[in-house]
Structure formats: structure tokens, C-alpha cells
Write a protein that holds these residues in place. Structure first.
Motif, PDB file in Angstrom:
ATOM      1  N   ILE A  33     -47.416  14.867  51.988  1.00  0.00           N
ATOM      2  CA  ILE A  33     -46.974  15.932  51.083  1.00  0.00           C
ATOM      3  C   ILE A  33     -45.862  15.353  50.223  1.00  0.00           C
ATOM      4  CG2 ILE A  33     -45.865  18.197  50.953  1.00  0.00           C
ATOM      5  CD1 ILE A  33     -47.274  18.919  53.566  1.00  0.00           C
ATOM      6  N   GLY A  34     -46.106  15.267  48.929  1.00  0.00           N
ATOM      7  CA  GLY A  34     -45.159  14.646  48.012  1.00  0.00           C
ATOM      8  C   GLY A  34     -45.366  13.148  47.934  1.00  0.00           C
ATOM      9  N   PRO A  35     -44.864  12.502  46.875  1.00  0.00           N
ATOM     10  CA  PRO A  35     -45.015  11.038  46.744  1.00  0.00           C
ATOM     11  C   PRO A  35     -44.383  10.272  47.894  1.00  0.00           C
ATOM     12  CG  PRO A  35     -44.307  12.018  44.664  1.00  0.00           C
ATOM     13  CD  PRO A  35     -44.211  13.100  45.687  1.00  0.00           C
ATOM     14  N   ASP A  36     -43.214  10.744  48.378  1.00  0.00           N
ATOM     15  CA  ASP A  36     -42.542  10.048  49.470  1.00  0.00           C
ATOM     16  C   ASP A  36     -43.308  10.183  50.782  1.00  0.00           C
ATOM     17  OD1 ASP A  36     -41.984  12.770  49.290  1.00  0.00           O
ATOM     18  OD2 ASP A  36     -40.093  12.612  50.383  1.00  0.00           O
ATOM     19  N   GLY A  37     -43.803  11.391  51.070  1.00  0.00           N
ATOM     20  CA  GLY A  37     -44.564  11.603  52.298  1.00  0.00           C
ATOM     21  C   GLY A  37     -45.889  10.871  52.294  1.00  0.00           C
ATOM     22  N   THR A  38     -46.553  10.848  51.122  1.00  0.00           N
ATOM     23  CA  THR A  38     -47.839  10.161  51.022  1.00  0.00           C
ATOM     24  C   THR A  38     -47.664   8.657  51.208  1.00  0.00           C
ATOM     25  OG1 THR A  38     -48.596  11.866  49.475  1.00  0.00           O
ATOM     26  CG2 THR A  38     -49.878   9.824  49.573  1.00  0.00           C
ATOM     27  N   ARG A  39     -46.603   8.119  50.620  1.00  0.00           N
ATOM     28  CA  ARG A  39     -46.340   6.686  50.785  1.00  0.00           C
ATOM     29  C   ARG A  39     -46.072   6.347  52.251  1.00  0.00           C
ATOM     30  NH1 ARG A  39     -41.056   3.364  48.473  1.00  0.00           N
ATOM     31  NH2 ARG A  39     -41.433   1.464  49.676  1.00  0.00           N
ATOM     32  N   ALA A  40     -45.238   7.162  52.921  1.00  0.00           N
ATOM     33  CA  ALA A  40     -44.928   6.911  54.330  1.00  0.00           C
ATOM     34  C   ALA A  40     -46.170   7.054  55.205  1.00  0.00           C
ATOM     35  CB  ALA A  40     -43.836   7.873  54.797  1.00  0.00           C
ATOM     36  N   TRP A  41     -47.029   8.012  54.858  1.00  0.00           N
ATOM     37  CA  TRP A  41     -48.285   8.240  55.590  1.00  0.00           C
ATOM     38  C   TRP A  41     -49.192   7.010  55.488  1.00  0.00           C
ATOM     39  CZ3 TRP A  41     -53.387   9.377  53.585  1.00  0.00           C
ATOM     40  CH2 TRP A  41     -54.279   9.932  54.519  1.00  0.00           C
ATOM     41  N   ILE A  42     -49.345   6.500  54.264  1.00  0.00           N
ATOM     42  CA  ILE A  42     -50.188   5.321  54.051  1.00  0.00           C
ATOM     43  C   ILE A  42     -49.597   4.100  54.745  1.00  0.00           C
ATOM     44  CG2 ILE A  42     -51.094   3.746  52.293  1.00  0.00           C
ATOM     45  CD1 ILE A  42     -51.197   6.133  50.373  1.00  0.00           C
ATOM     46  N   GLU A  43     -48.280   3.918  54.635  1.00  0.00           N
ATOM     47  CA  GLU A  43     -47.629   2.761  55.252  1.00  0.00           C
ATOM     48  C   GLU A  43     -47.798   2.764  56.769  1.00  0.00           C
ATOM     49  OE1 GLU A  43     -43.996   1.742  52.112  1.00  0.00           O
ATOM     50  OE2 GLU A  43     -43.627   3.104  53.809  1.00  0.00           O
ATOM     51  N   HIS A  91     -51.016  18.319  48.800  1.00  0.00           N
ATOM     52  CA  HIS A  91     -51.137  17.021  49.473  1.00  0.00           C
ATOM     53  C   HIS A  91     -51.429  15.915  48.465  1.00  0.00           C
ATOM     54  CE1 HIS A  91     -51.754  19.891  52.738  1.00  0.00           C
ATOM     55  NE2 HIS A  91     -51.453  18.928  53.576  1.00  0.00           N
ATOM     56  N   GLY A  92     -50.996  14.722  48.805  1.00  0.00           N
ATOM     57  CA  GLY A  92     -51.253  13.565  47.965  1.00  0.00           C
ATOM     58  C   GLY A  92     -50.137  13.313  46.966  1.00  0.00           C
ATOM     59  N   SER A  93     -50.083  12.098  46.473  1.00  0.00           N
ATOM     60  CA  SER A  93     -49.021  11.703  45.540  1.00  0.00           C
ATOM     61  C   SER A  93     -49.073  12.461  44.229  1.00  0.00           C
ATOM     62  CB  SER A  93     -49.121  10.195  45.259  1.00  0.00           C
ATOM     63  OG  SER A  93     -48.990   9.448  46.444  1.00  0.00           O
ATOM     64  N   SER A  94     -50.272  12.678  43.719  1.00  0.00           N
ATOM     65  CA  SER A  94     -50.413  13.247  42.379  1.00  0.00           C
ATOM     66  C   SER A  94     -50.228  14.755  42.328  1.00  0.00           C
ATOM     67  CB  SER A  94     -51.799  12.889  41.814  1.00  0.00           C
ATOM     68  OG  SER A  94     -52.820  13.354  42.686  1.00  0.00           O
ATOM     69  N   ASN A  95     -50.043  15.409  43.482  1.00  0.00           N
ATOM     70  CA  ASN A  95     -49.886  16.863  43.482  1.00  0.00           C
ATOM     71  C   ASN A  95     -48.429  17.298  43.624  1.00  0.00           C
ATOM     72  OD1 ASN A  95     -52.602  17.674  43.138  1.00  0.00           O
ATOM     73  ND2 ASN A  95     -53.030  17.230  45.285  1.00  0.00           N
ATOM     74  N   ALA A  96     -47.493  16.374  43.407  1.00  0.00           N
ATOM     75  CA  ALA A  96     -46.074  16.734  43.466  1.00  0.00           C
ATOM     76  C   ALA A  96     -45.726  17.780  42.418  1.00  0.00           C
ATOM     77  CB  ALA A  96     -45.215  15.486  43.275  1.00  0.00           C
ATOM     78  N   ARG A  97     -46.368  17.694  41.267  1.00  0.00           N
ATOM     79  CA  ARG A  97     -46.097  18.664  40.194  1.00  0.00           C
ATOM     80  C   ARG A  97     -46.476  20.078  40.616  1.00  0.00           C
ATOM     81  NH1 ARG A  97     -44.925  18.501  34.738  1.00  0.00           N
ATOM     82  NH2 ARG A  97     -44.662  16.251  34.902  1.00  0.00           N
TER      83      ARG A  97
END
Length: 462
Positions: free
Chosen positions: A272-282, A425-431
Motif C-alpha cells: 500500500i503506497g510506493p514505500d509499502g510496495t517497495r518493501a513488499w517486493i524487497e 494497492h501498488g505503487s501507482s495507486n498512491a494518488r
């Protein structure tokens, strides 16, 4: 607020059930395209479904209500025959691939043996029947999905390798994945083809495709989703299957996957959000020992794209009253956007399942140099209103019942249920998240500007 070194948890005596869990039918029947949901309850349940989901009635939705009458409750009628009659009609009209029985508070109170009846009816009609007890006695409303998915886990096929040679090859392949260097793993994705990853949580197909593509960019292939779009496409589960959740309210599903299917759970923050999505992928990549590529640059680019929203909420304060179990993730995202979170109320929290999310929340507070918020499980609403009155936050994210009283006290509010149905959910849905958060703040500012202009025209202010 005091600056703390670690998160402080409190538990009050409020209600942990916030909204009726049978509302999960609203999004699950759309996700599982060949399903039919039968809610077994009283007129009250029917009125709730009619009001909450009535907007889709003209689309001939794949759900119905089996209304319990006095004869059912007093055991004068045969429950099996009545449910068999209804299911035969559903088969005749819709012919679904699976029928999901949703138990309610009434079926719990009268001790209706749905699990015992279902196999007999299933044998008669020739359609699989999944039983989920999504009643308001035990769960917050988003956990209705958790109950349904946990029941569906038992219907997933067993994961099997092709043969003995395939098994040995699988072991060798996994050993190679663990021993190759990080640099090699980025450029040799084929070495991961024999490791199965199943993601669980109901998301719109477009959002699920985005997350699948995000992982594919890192050479991680997703072998299946739970739930799948078709009942016949349920993913295979077993010892060699890794599973990872996308929603924080799916702790029962995670437990069932580990205990019943012996899957290996990846404990990651939620995308959820760019930060959460990045941490999830990492986190997923670290389990498979794959070096991530370009995640930081992509996250920074996404934050730059929402600067117009960030300017509105930077420095503003928010108070989460607790409603849908998304509060920890939304609070973490809000802090990353520059907001100050006074309190995170949450009806129920499994700290083991949300451990990675809680750690990311703590790290985010340190990064943004913001005090750690207070986390209150089962919050008492009266005490919360008093705290809101003292703290005077710019925004309160709350259930529908408390929105108007808080607005009357000049506290801007946002319904938490809107985050449940929005694509967050996802990086692009932060908006999309920021649009929901900033709308009441922008509305307040526009109202203030219009009043100022009106008074200026009247010469009452300079």
C-alpha cells in the motif's frame, strides 16, 4: 505526544466488530467470476445487503439471501431440504462453478450445522459448496474475506512435482538459487521457475496484474492468486509453495495456509503506497535471493508525481479511530507523506502477521523524524472522541457512525470504508489514496476561501 523508542500498544474495552462481515460479498462475487454467494440469515441481513449492495441489483449480481423464518429457528423445518431446494434453483438459474454459503449471527446462535449439511447438498446438486462463517459476533467487516479465503484454502489442489527426477531436480534448482551470487540472480530469472509463489487477497484484476508485473520486473514469477478469477484456477498448495499476503486482515488465511497446507509464509509489509510496495517486493526478493533492480528510482519518481497532494497534507495531523484493519498501513503511508499521526485505533490486530508492517511503521517514523503514534486495539469510542477533542487533529479517519458528530465539532472526517473499496494497492495507486485523504482538507480550504472572498466583496475584511 512523547517521543518513544518503540511502539506502544494499548487495549481498551470497545467493540472489535465494526460493520457486518457479510459485506465481503460485495467484492468477492465480482472477483470470483463463476461463483454464487448465498447468505443465510434473517430479514436484517437481507435489509443490509439490499441497502449496502443495492446499487448493483440491475447487473443481476451473483448473490442471494436465504431468509431464516420462525420454522427454521424453532427446528420445525428440515434445514438440509430447504437449502437443497434453494441451491437447485441457483443451479438451474445460474449454474455456477461454486456456491459459497455465508453464515451469519443467526446461524451461529441457533447452532445450524452448515459444515455438516454442505457435503450432503453438494453430493445432491453436483456443485462444490464452500462454507464460511462471516458473522458479526467474531469479526471486523473486512475479516469476512479472511473467513471465505481460509475456507477456500481447503479446496485448493495439492501441489505436486512431476516425478522423482523432477523432485530431485527441484531440490538442486533451489540449492542453486541459494548459492548463486546476487548479481547473477538478477540476470538469470530462469533459475527461479521451479519456486512457486502464491499471493493471497482479493484485489481488482487490474491491480493484481500490476503487482504481478512489478514482481516480474524483478525476475519473480507469480504462479497463482487466492482467490482466483475462476474457481477451477485455484492455485496448487503444498510444502514447496511460498505464500504472501496483500492485505493486513488475512491472518486466519495465513494461518490456514501454513498449518493445513504446510506453505511457507513470507512475512512482508503490505503493498500500500510506493514505500509499502517497495518493501513488499524487497522482502519477496530477499527470500528468493534476488537482487532488486531500480526500485528506489521508481519510488522516488512516484513521490515526485504526487507532490501537489503532499503539499496539502504536509504537517497536517490525523487520527485513526479504527474500522477496517487497514489502519496500520494507512498510518505508515500518511507519516511517509509528511503527516503526524496522533493515534491508530484498530478493532483487532494479529501482531505476528503484521510484524513486518509494524517494523516498517517504526522505521518510517525514524526516517521522517516523527513521534511514534499510539496504537489502541479495541478502542473505546467515547474515550476516543474525548482525545480527539483535546488533540484537535486536522483529519479523523473513522467509521460512518462517528463522522457527523465529529463534523459537528469542526473536525474534518473521512469514512474509512472508502479505503476498503478504493484501489489503494501498488505503487501507482498512491494518488488514489491521497485523493481520499486530501478531499476533506481541500473542501475545508475551498469553503474558507469562498467565505473570505464573499466577506472581501462586502468590504468586511481588507
Amino acid at each position: 505526544m512523547k517521543t518513544l523508542d518503540s511502539l506502544a500498544f494499548e487495549c481498551e474495552t470497545g467493540n472489535y466488530h465494526t460493520f457486518c462481515p457479510i459485506s465481503c460479498v460485495a467484492w468477492l462475487y465480482q472477483k470470483i467470476e463463476d461463483s454464487f454467494f448465498l447468505v443465510i440469515g434473517t430479514k436484517t441481513c437481507g435489509y443490509f445487503l439490499q441497502n449496502a449492495l443495492g446499487v448493483t441489483i440491475f447487473a443481476e449480481p451473483r448473490y442471494a439471501m436465504a431468509e431464516l423464518e420462525e420454522g427454521d429457528i424453532s427446528a420445525q423445518l428440515n434445514d438440509q431440504k430447504e437449502l437443497e431446494r434453494i441451491c437447485l434453483r441457483i443451479k438451474s438459474d445460474r449454474n455456477p462453478s461454486v456456491i459459497v454459503w455465508i453464515g451469519t449471527c443467526t446461524t451461529e446462535i441457533v447452532k445450524m450445522d452448515l459444515e455438516g449439511i454442505a457435503p450432503k447438498v453438494e453430493k445432491q446438486i453436483g456443485i462444490p459448496i464452500v462454507v464460511a462463517r462471516a458473522n458479526g459476533l467474531d469479526y471486523a467487516f473486512t475479516q469476512g474475506e479472511d473467513t471465505v479465503l481460509a475456507a477456500m484454502v481447503h479446496r485448493c489442489p495439492e501441489y505436486k512435482t512431476c516425478n522423482n527426477n523432477g523432485k530431485e531436480q527441484n531440490k538442486v534448482q533451489q540449492f542453486k538459487v541459494q548459492t548463486i551470487s546476487a548479481k547473477e540472480s538478477t540476470f538469470q530469472p530462469n533459475r527461479l521457475t521451479r519456486i512457486d509463489l502464491v499471493l493471497f487477497g482479493s484485489l481488482p484484476s487490474s491491480v493484481a496484474s500490476q503487482l504481478t508485473l512489478e514482481l516480474k520486473r524483478q525476475s519473480i514469477s507469480v504462479s497463482g492468486w487466492l482467490p482466483s478469477q475462476k474457481y477451477s484456477e485455484l492455485p496448487g498448495l503444498g510444502d514447496n509453495v511460498y505464500v504472501c499476503g496483500v492485505n493486513p486482515f488475512l491472518s486466519r488465511t495465513a494461518t490456514t495456509l501454513m498449518r493445513r497446507k504446510r506453505c511457507q509464509l513470507i512475512g512482508a509489509p503490505f503493498p500500500i503506497g510506493p514505500d509499502g510496495t517497495r518493501a513488499w517486493i524487497e522482502k519477496i526478493c530477499s527470500v528468493f535471493q534476488v537482487t532488486t533492480n531500480g526500485l528506489e528510482e521508481r519510488e522516488n519518481k512516484l513521490w515526485k508525481n504526487v507532490q501537489d497532494y503532499l503539499q496539502i497534507i504536509n504537517g497536517k495531523s490525523v487520527f485513526f479511530m479504527g474500522d477496517n484493519l487497514l489502519e496500520i498501513s494507512l498510518a505508515r503511508f500518511s507519516i511517509r507523506c509528511g503527516m503526524i499521526v496522533y493515534e491508530i485505533g484498530i478493532p483487532y490486530m494479529d501482531r505476528r502477521y503484521q510484524a513486518a508492517e509494524l517494523l516498517l511503521l517504526q522505521d518510517t517514523c525514524k526516517k521522517m523524524q516523527t513521534p511514534l503514534p499510539r496504537i489502541v486495539e479495541k478502542p473505546d469510542n467515547y474515550s476516543q472522541v474525548q482525545r480527539i477533542h483535546e488533540l484537535k487533529p486536522h483529519l479523523a479517519i473513522t467509521g460512518m457512525a462517528h463522522a457527523n458528530p465529529l463534523e459537528a465539532r469542526n473536525i474534518d472526517t473521512k469514512w474509512s470504508v472508502e479505503f476498503t473499496f478504493a484501489q489503494i494497492h501498488g505503487s501507482s495507486n498512491a494518488r488514489a489514496i491521497l485523493e481520499l485523504v486530501t478531499r476533506p482538507l481541500r473542501r475545508c480550504k475551498d469553503s474558507f476561501d469562498s467565505i473570505s472572498q464573499s466577506l472581501s466583496k462586502q468590504g468586511m475584511i481588507s
